[in-house]
Structure formats: C-alpha cells, structure tokens
Enzyme design. Structure first.
Site, PDB file in Angstrom:
ATOM      1  CE1 TYR A 164      -3.396   2.848   0.662  1.00  0.00           C
ATOM      2  CE2 TYR A 164      -1.886   3.525   2.408  1.00  0.00           C
ATOM      3  CZ  TYR A 164      -2.974   3.791   1.583  1.00  0.00           C
ATOM      4  OH  TYR A 164      -3.613   5.000   1.680  1.00  0.00           O
ATOM      5  CG  HIS A 194      -3.576  14.027  -0.751  1.00  0.00           C
ATOM      6  ND1 HIS A 194      -3.981  13.472  -1.939  1.00  0.00           N
ATOM      7  CD2 HIS A 194      -3.757  13.048   0.191  1.00  0.00           C
ATOM      8  CE1 HIS A 194      -4.379  12.230  -1.732  1.00  0.00           C
ATOM      9  NE2 HIS A 194      -4.258  11.943  -0.455  1.00  0.00           N
ATOM     10  CG  ASN A 307       0.016   8.780   6.450  1.00  0.00           C
ATOM     11  OD1 ASN A 307       0.051   7.572   6.371  1.00  0.00           O
ATOM     12  ND2 ASN A 307      -1.075   9.409   6.855  1.00  0.00           N
ATOM     13  CE1 TYR A 395     -17.813  30.045  48.022  1.00  0.00           C
ATOM     14  CE2 TYR A 395     -18.905  29.180  46.065  1.00  0.00           C
ATOM     15  CZ  TYR A 395     -18.820  29.302  47.443  1.00  0.00           C
ATOM     16  OH  TYR A 395     -19.741  28.673  48.232  1.00  0.00           O
ATOM     17  NE  ARG A 398     -14.104  31.348  50.731  1.00  0.00           N
ATOM     18  CZ  ARG A 398     -15.331  30.936  51.020  1.00  0.00           C
ATOM     19  NH1 ARG A 398     -15.522  29.721  51.483  1.00  0.00           N
ATOM     20  NH2 ARG A 398     -16.370  31.727  50.859  1.00  0.00           N
ATOM     21  CG  PHE A 444      -3.105   7.350   9.880  1.00  0.00           C
ATOM     22  CD1 PHE A 444      -4.463   7.564  10.112  1.00  0.00           C
ATOM     23  CD2 PHE A 444      -2.728   6.162   9.304  1.00  0.00           C
ATOM     24  CE1 PHE A 444      -5.410   6.622   9.774  1.00  0.00           C
ATOM     25  CE2 PHE A 444      -3.676   5.199   8.951  1.00  0.00           C
ATOM     26  CZ  PHE A 444      -5.021   5.435   9.184  1.00  0.00           C
ATOM     27  CD  GLU A 529      -8.633   8.499   4.483  1.00  0.00           C
ATOM     28  OE1 GLU A 529      -9.075   9.664   4.541  1.00  0.00           O
ATOM     29  OE2 GLU A 529      -7.650   8.185   3.799  1.00  0.00           O
TER      30      GLU A 529
END
Length: 657
Positions: A164, A194, A307, A395, A398, A444, A529
C-alpha cells in the site's frame, strides 16, 4: 550574470541583467514588459511607457530609487516588488508579504543546532525551533535508521511486491497496482492532489514548527524516506524556506494530509514559499535564491512526507507552552487582585491543601503564600485591614488554588501526552527494517492529541472565567470599596467599564470554542476513512482560547494595578510591587479616560513574553528554598497563616458555603 526575482501584481518573474550599471527603474520596466507580454489583454496596459510604478525590496519593503544602478542598490538574486500606481488602493492588490514586515526584522539566522533523533524532542525544543533559534541536524544513529528503512523500500520496488502506498494507489484506490515506471509520478500526484487546504497560511513560526516536527518523525526511521531527501528537507528548514500551508483542511485522520501536502509541495518547488530573504514568492525561486534544489520524490517519499499528526501536534506544542506560561502568571495577577480587594490569605494555609493533595492545587496555594506572606514580605495594605470583621472571601479569591490548580494539572497531563506524540512514528504503512517488512496500521489517527487539546481548552479557559469575575469585583464599587470602574470623576470618565465588557465578551466566545471538536466525526475517502479526529480544529481553537485567557488576564493585571493607585501611599508586598513597577514601565496610571486598547496590548505582551513571571519568580523560588518541607506535595507541616492578616481567635468562621 546577475538575476532578480520581481513581483508584479501577484506574479513572480525572473529577470536577468547583463549590465550592473542598468538602473532599478530599468528592472521595473523590464519586469512590467514581461508581465504585459504574458497577459492576453496586456494586463490592461497599452504599453510599458504608460505604467507608473515604485520599486521596493520584498525584505522590509524599503523603497528603492529608480535612478540607482542595480549593482549598488541590490544584491544578486534579490527579491523586489513593482508597486504600480493605483494598485495599493485596489481590493485586488496582493502584496508580496501579506502578514507584515515585522517577520523580517525579528528573524536572525541561528548559529546553534539541535540534534534530532526522533526520540527526545521536547515541547520547549519545538517552540524554540519555531522561533528560529536553532538549526537542525540528524544524529548519526538517526541517519543509520533512516538508511536501513529506505533499504526495505528499495527491496520492495526491486522485487515488485504489492505494498500500500508504494506500489498501489491510496485510500479507495488501495487495490489499484501502479506500474513501476510510474511510481515517482504517483508520489508527486499524491502531494499535488492532497494540497487542497484553504484559509490563511500558517505564520512562519508555526510553519517552522510543523516542518521541524515532520523532520523529527522521519528521523525515527519508520517512514521509508531516503537519507538524501531528508537532508534536503533539513537544508530547507535551516535556510528558513517555508512553504505556504493553509491552516484549514485537515480532519486529523489519515493524519494531517492537506497541510502536510502543502508543506511537501513547496519543497518540490511548486506552490508558494516564504523566507526572510524573499517574503512570499514562487517556491522554485525561493529555493533557488538559497542555493537549494527542489526535491524529486522517490517511491514512498510523498506518502512519507504527508502522513502523520504533525499539524495537530505542532500547534498543540505552542498551545501547551503558552498555557503553561499564562497559568503561572495567572497566580501572580490573582494575588495582586486579592491585595487590592483586601482579601485574606487564610484560605491558602498548607493544612487545607494537604488534605486534598492535588499537585496543582498545592502548588498554586504555595505561590500565593510566597507572594503574600506578610511575615516574609511585609505589606502595608495587608496591615491596614488585619483586624477587619470579614473572615472569608468570595470564591473567585478564596478558591484560586482549586480552580487554577486543576488548570495546572490539565496542562501537565496534556504536555505529557503531546511530548509522547512528538516522538511517535505516525506513518502508514510503517517500515520495520529489523523485520524487513512494512505493516499497515492506524498510527496516523489524531484522536490522542485531539482529545488532549480539547481538554486543554476546557481546563485553561477557566483561568479567564474566574479572572473576569475578579475584574467585576475590582470595577464594582459595592464589592471593592474603590471608585466605580477604577477612575476618578466617574461619569465624566468611564474608566474600565468597557475593558470589563471586553473580558466578558472573550470569556463568552471561549465558552463556544470549548465545545470539543473531537466528539465529531465525518466519514471521508468513500468510507475508507470512516472515523476521524477533527484534531486540526481542536488545536487551532485551543490556541484561540489561550489567547483569550492571556487577554483577559492582561485586563485584570491593568485593573489591579489601577486599584493600587487608590490605596497609595500604602504599599503591597515586595514581589507584587515589582510586578506593579513592571506594568507601570509600559502603561501609565489612568488619571482620566484615554485610548485603552494599546494599554491592553502592552499588558498582553508582558504576559506573552513572560515578563510578569520573570520579575516574580525569583521571590517564589527563594521562598520555596526557605520553606522546602511545606512546598512538597503530601508533606504538610506546622506552618500556619494564623500569623498573617485577619487573625483573631474571637471571630468565628462564617458558616457560609
């Protein structure tokens, strides 16, 4: 022959020059001539002669005299810009460096190096690399690991094994086998396709961090990149040649594909690139100007470059370091407010925190003691109300150890996780040289840093939420016993009225930003994905929340120092007086209303640069050395704040919750 790279209306032109006696004006006319020649409509001009322009350097935007000889005015291969008359007023005008001149003046080429081995990078190291304080070199061990990893890839290609991303397509195309003669084209196509991000480019500091972190991951030796290519990447980093990386487009699995693809694209000589020498220009020109060649991707190398979770993690490093800085300083700012509001330090007694021993809570209480202990640092303000009839505070005063404390513990947790991620291999497939094989997995996936950064935003936001409430107490005369909105002649002057509104607006905006992005997932890549982390947005919004925290605390710091003015001539403790003096070195007191935004920015800068911590920390650490047993978590001592302000055995504690 000298050559110059000239920017004309968004395009870059390489203009050679045979004669150094030719003028800057000639260079501008020649660049415009080439620009007109390349345009079907001549760029809207009938001829070069009708174009009126100015010339300026891209570095610093200094104007040039058109009559000066080129050999006197410019260096060989310098980047210059033609500014055509009227363009600067046009909405279509694209300057060569949209993010501002200051980036040039701040950068100084570093002399020191950091050795990267893929295993020992810290968050502090990465932030310093982002700031341009170091260059990079690989350790000998890392070089050997990288080479062995590449040998596995070369063997796969030689044996024509189907693997792959090396001999197949990507994502949905994982079953498509690619011919051997197209494996290099496959990698370049991957990077080009990409590179689909949008939005503003990362600023140089963040792009340096992204590039440095990718180098560190590649140095681990599980990516299959060649040593030759990795050294080219390092040379680009060391020259501060930084690709144009849009900040939006990653879903955080399969890694940060879009931003890392833009990063790789610039290194191949395509797209835009920035350097201190050139500003924004075509990547091929920027690389050439620094004596560098574009990377030619070998099989697997495109995938090796894009990647991983480095966008999420590098931004996460900045977030966690800034969060650490502002959390420390939040204690100092709150201590100053407590002094102005004449609060009690009894709530910071060691015994209280020893019985609920969260490390952050114990440390915050200790810092308050170190700054407010009247026996150690006499305070005239504290003495002025030692025997008042109030026994406990709101508060927001404190409970600072409990609220600030959990923010500190959150930061510590996130920093540990991010540090692990910094030194993790996040490729797919992974190359295991010791086994001589590649294995597909899911390292990844950005869920780890995404969840951590969502948590960081939620934890750190509370520092702003409680700070805004303290600002309200400072500005409200019924709560502070100070003039309304901390200014004289109220009505004529409005003082901190709208500064408090700004703080409230920032806190409200951060509430929305604290909604976790990592609870969302959208299936991508044709359901290949099918679960993603959305970590890119988690990182970016964490940084926005932290900036809001810094700004809110800047407003509180100014308000507390203004409150001191109304308590003079009384003085607070020595460390807090030092903080007051620091603020007054950049912001003068408000006698009457004035333009307030620059003062808020000046105080914000003090916090970002950690100046407040620098002046107070020596006193905190000295106190720690003198009270070592009590500063250790889980080791309570007999130390008590009974000797401090508001002690009276005859006044019972309030039963208020």
């Amino acid at each position: 022959m000298p050559r110059y790279t000239v920017h004309v209306r968004g395009e870059w032109l390489a203009v050679p020059c045979k004669d150094g006696q030719l003028t800057v004006g000639w260079l501008g006319r020649e660049a415009v001539r080439r620009y007109i020649k390349n345009k079907p409509d001549n760029g809207g001009f009938a001829s070069v002669d009708e174009v009126h322009f100015l010339m300026r350097r891209c570095k610093g935007l200094g104007l040039l005299d058109n009559d000066d000889p080129l050999e006197v005015a410019l260096e060989d291969n310098e980047f210059v810009e033609v500014v055509i008359e009227g363009d600067a007023m046009s909405p279509d005008f694209i300057p060569s460096q949209p993010e501002g001149v200051y980036l040039y003046s701040k950068y100084r080429e570093p002399e020191k190096y950091i050795d990267l081995d893929g295993d020992s990078l810290t968050t502090e190291d990465l932030v310093n690399l982002g700031k341009g304080r170091y260059k990079i070199k690989l350790t000998p061990t890392a070089e050997k690991k990288v080479q062995k990893s590449r040998d596995v890839i070369d063997s796969i290609i030689k044996e024509k094994t189907v693997v792959y991303g090396i001999t197949t397509g990507f994502g949905k195309f994982a079953r498509t086998v690619i011919p051997i003669n197209k494996l290099e084209e496959l990698q370049l196509n991957l990077v080009r396709s990409h590179s689909a991000g949008v939005g503003k480019p990362l600023i140089p500091e963040r792009c340096r961090m992204l590039l440095a972190l990718r180098i560190n991951v590649l140095a681990k030796g599980y990516s299959g990149i060649s040593l030759e290519t990795l050294k080219q990447v390092i040379e680009a980093f060391n020259a501060s040649c930084l690709p144009y990386v849009p900040e939006k487009g990653t879903v955080g699995a399969s890694g940060d594909l879009a931003p890392l693809s833009h990063l790789a694209l610039g290194l191949t000589g395509e797209g835009k690139m920035w350097s201190p020498k050139s500003g924004w220009a075509d990547a091929k020109y920027v690389l050439e100007a620094h004596g560098l060649k574009p990377i030619v991707l070998k099989p697997k190398e495109g995938l090796a470059l894009i990647n991983g979770t480095q966008m999420i993690t590098s931004l996460g490093c900045e977030a966690v370091e800034r969060a650490s800085a502002i959390a420390r300083q939040a204690d100092i700012v709150a201590a100053l407010t407590l002094e102005v509001l004449k609060g009690t330090t009894r709530a910071f007694d060691t015994d209280i925190h020893a019985v609920r021993p969260h490390p952050g809570q114990i440390e915050v209480a200790f810092r308050f003691r170190s700054l407010l202990d009247s026996d150690h640092h006499p305070s005239e303000i504290a003495e002025s109300h030692r025997f008042c009839d109030r026994v406990q505070d709101a508060y927001t005063l404190r409970c600072c150890p409990q609220v600030h404390g959990v923010a500190n513990d959150t930061i510590a947790f996130v920093k540990k996780l991010i540090t692990t991620e910094l030194n993790s291999a996040t490729d797919n497939p992974m190359v295991f040289a010791s086994r001589g094989e590649t294995i597909s997995g899911g390292n990844f996936h950005g869920e780890y840093p995404a969840k951590a950064l969502d948590f960081l935003a939620i934890g750190v936001h509370e520092l702003a939420a409680i700070s805004e409430r303290r600002i309200e107490r400072l500005c409200n005369p019924s709560l502070s016993e100070l003039p309304a909105f901390l200014v004289s002649e109220g009505g004529l002057n409005s003082g901190f009225m709208i500064a408090h509104c700004t703080a409230a607006a920032l806190v409200s905006e951060s509430k929305a930003l604290c909604h976790p992005s990592s609870v969302d997932s959208l299936s991508t890549s044709a359901a290949t994905e099918d679960h993603v982390s959305m970590g890119g947005w988690a990182a970016r919004k964490a940084l926005r929340v932290i900036e809001h925290v810094e700004q809110v605390l800047a407003i509180e710091l100014l308000a507390a120092c203004q409150g001191i003015e109304f308590l003079r001539p009384l003085r607070t403790t020595t460390p807090l007086e030092k903080v007051y003096d620091l603020v007054r070195s950049v912001v003068r007191p408000w006698i009457k209303d004035r333009f307030m935004a620059p003062d808020i920015e000046a105080a914000h800068r003090l916090l970002v640069d950690q100046k407040v911590w620098e002046v107070a920390s020596p006193y905190i650490e000295k106190y720690r050395m003198e009270h070592i047993p009590e500063s250790r978590p889980l080791s309570p001592t007999a130390f008590s704040l009974e000797s401090l302000r508001r002690k009276s055995s005859t006044i019972p504690e309030s039963t208020e919750l």
